[in-house]
Design an enzyme around this catalytic site. Structure first.
Site, short mmCIF file in Angstrom:
data_model
loop_
_atom_site.label_atom_id
_atom_site.label_comp_id
_atom_site.label_asym_id
_atom_site.label_seq_id
_atom_site.Cartn_x
_atom_site.Cartn_y
_atom_site.Cartn_z
N ASP A 1 0.86 -1.10 -0.24
CA ASP A 1 -0.10 0.13 -0.01
C ASP A 1 0.71 1.23 -0.02
OD1 ASP A 1 1.06 -0.68 2.50
OD2 ASP A 1 -0.59 0.61 3.43
N THR B 1 6.20 7.21 -1.81
CA THR B 1 6.90 6.02 -1.16
C THR B 1 7.31 5.13 -2.25
OG1 THR B 1 5.99 6.22 0.97
CG2 THR B 1 7.12 4.27 0.49
N ARG C 1 10.87 3.71 -3.64
CA ARG C 1 11.33 2.33 -3.98
C ARG C 1 11.90 2.01 -5.19
NH1 ARG C 1 10.35 2.53 0.80
NH2 ARG C 1 8.74 1.38 2.08
N GLU D 1 -2.67 0.37 13.17
CA GLU D 1 -1.24 0.73 13.16
C GLU D 1 -0.57 1.89 13.84
OE1 GLU D 1 2.40 0.57 9.87
OE2 GLU D 1 0.49 0.90 9.22
N LYS E 1 -1.11 -3.84 14.24
CA LYS E 1 -0.06 -3.78 13.47
C LYS E 1 0.94 -2.95 14.13
CE LYS E 1 1.96 -2.95 8.88
NZ LYS E 1 1.62 -2.59 7.59
#
Length: 338
Positions: free
Chosen positions: A25, A30, A34, A178, A220
């Site tokens: 996700d 982000t 990567r 989370e 999480k």
């Protein structure tokens, strides 16, 4: 189907004692980072192809029970025209969706952050459900510093997580909660334990105030580790500190704790998870919800080239299988060479 039954079925499909959740996700920013790491431009087409190769990995369903998707991915299709959420669902992997809208500074709490995205959440969830999502994820972040997190940072972030979780359950969507305590810094593992315990204690107090049903959510959290600028702790120490802090603060009613990797390398995250399950002292399933720690080898193997898709899938499947073994407490470092 009642909302409660819907939630129970999703939890049952996600929590089976041996599998975990793939976090795919990454926000646009982000995933661009990567892709930068392998020298690939982050275009919509390449993101679609990369995520479709992850979800079409044959055998992934043996090790992964759910996948968290970015909003863009929910509407994309594979080369054969199959919607990507359906690509996961037909394999027995439950599609989920990241619903927060990023973070910014928390006014009145210098150094702390707050996450955005509650406005219109119920309406968005209804749309996501139509696209196949059955669970959601919301992340709050907590930096560790001499004065952080502040009391306001603890309460404000817990309140956001609880409000999000309550909306999800009302809509028949299982919430993954989370609270990420960041690894950034040179703090000790003892300081990490202190902060994580304060965070989890506040989060569960807020969940209780909002009437969130603990049996129908997943947690999480971070593992309790020293700061990223401090020497790494051995897996046994990480496991002992993490489990002690969890047992002090997380009710046994929570069905599963799916750890984030949070800056740990792929092998490190697997070894730490295995050490936790080797202790065999937890009332919850202890599993994974890894992003980079699952995807990094696959991303490198792919390198942005279609002809390398099979190699990327093999790399993903290996990491997923090793983390599945870690959930069972059966991982060994020698398996990395197999």
């Amino acid at each position: 189907m009642s909302t409660g039954t819907e939630l129970q079925e999703t939890v049952a499909d996600l929590v089976d004692g041996s599998r975990g959740v793939l976090a795919a996700d990454e926000s646009s920013g982000t995933i661009a980072k990567r892709f930068d790491s392998i020298g690939v431009e982050s275009t919509e087409e390449l993101r679609r192809f990369y995520r479709s190769l992850l979800l079409s990995t044959e055998g992934l369903e043996n090790y992964v029970s759910g996948v968290i998707l970015f909003e863009e991915t929910l509407g994309q299709r594979d080369d054969a025209g199959v919607p990507l959420p359906q690509l996961a669902a037909v394999r027995g992997i439950v599609p989920g969706i990241k619903v927060d809208k990023g973070k910014g500074p928390l006014p009145g709490a210098l150094g702390d952050m707050i996450t955005y995205g509650l406005d219109g959440l119920a309406e968005r969830l209804a749309g996501y459900k139509e696209q196949g999502a059955r669970f959601a994820k919301w992340r709050e972040v907590y930096p560790i510093g001499p004065c952080n997190p502040t009391r306001l940072g603890l309460t404000a972030n817990a309140e956001m997580l609880a409000r999000y979780a309550a909306v999800c359950q009302a809509c028949g969507v299982v919430p993954i909660v989370e609270p990420e305590v960041l690894m950034d810094g040179d703090h000790s593992i003892e300081r990490s334990a202190e902060v994580n315990e304060a965070v989890w204690r506040e989060v569960f107090a807020a969940l209780g105030r909002h009437g969130v049903v603990l049996e129908l959510l997943l947690l999480k959290p971070s593992m309790v580790t020293p700061g990223g600028d401090s020497p790494r702790a051995p897996p046994q120490q990480v496991a002992e500190y993490t489990l002690r802090s969890l047992r002090r603060t997380v009710p046994a009613a929570v069905p599963s704790i799916n750890f984030l990797s949070g800056g740990q390398g792929p092998e490190e995250a697997t070894a730490n998870l295995n050490a936790l399950n080797s202790l065999r002292q937890a009332p919850w399933q202890l599993s994974f919800s890894y992003g980079r720690a699952l995807q990094e080898p696959a991303l490198k193997a792919w390198g942005g080239k279609r002809q390398h898709a099979a190699a990327a899938q093999r790399a993903l499947l290996k990491r997923a299988r090793l983390n599945h073994l870690a959930v069972l407490g059966e991982y060994q470092q020698t398996l990395e060479q197999a």
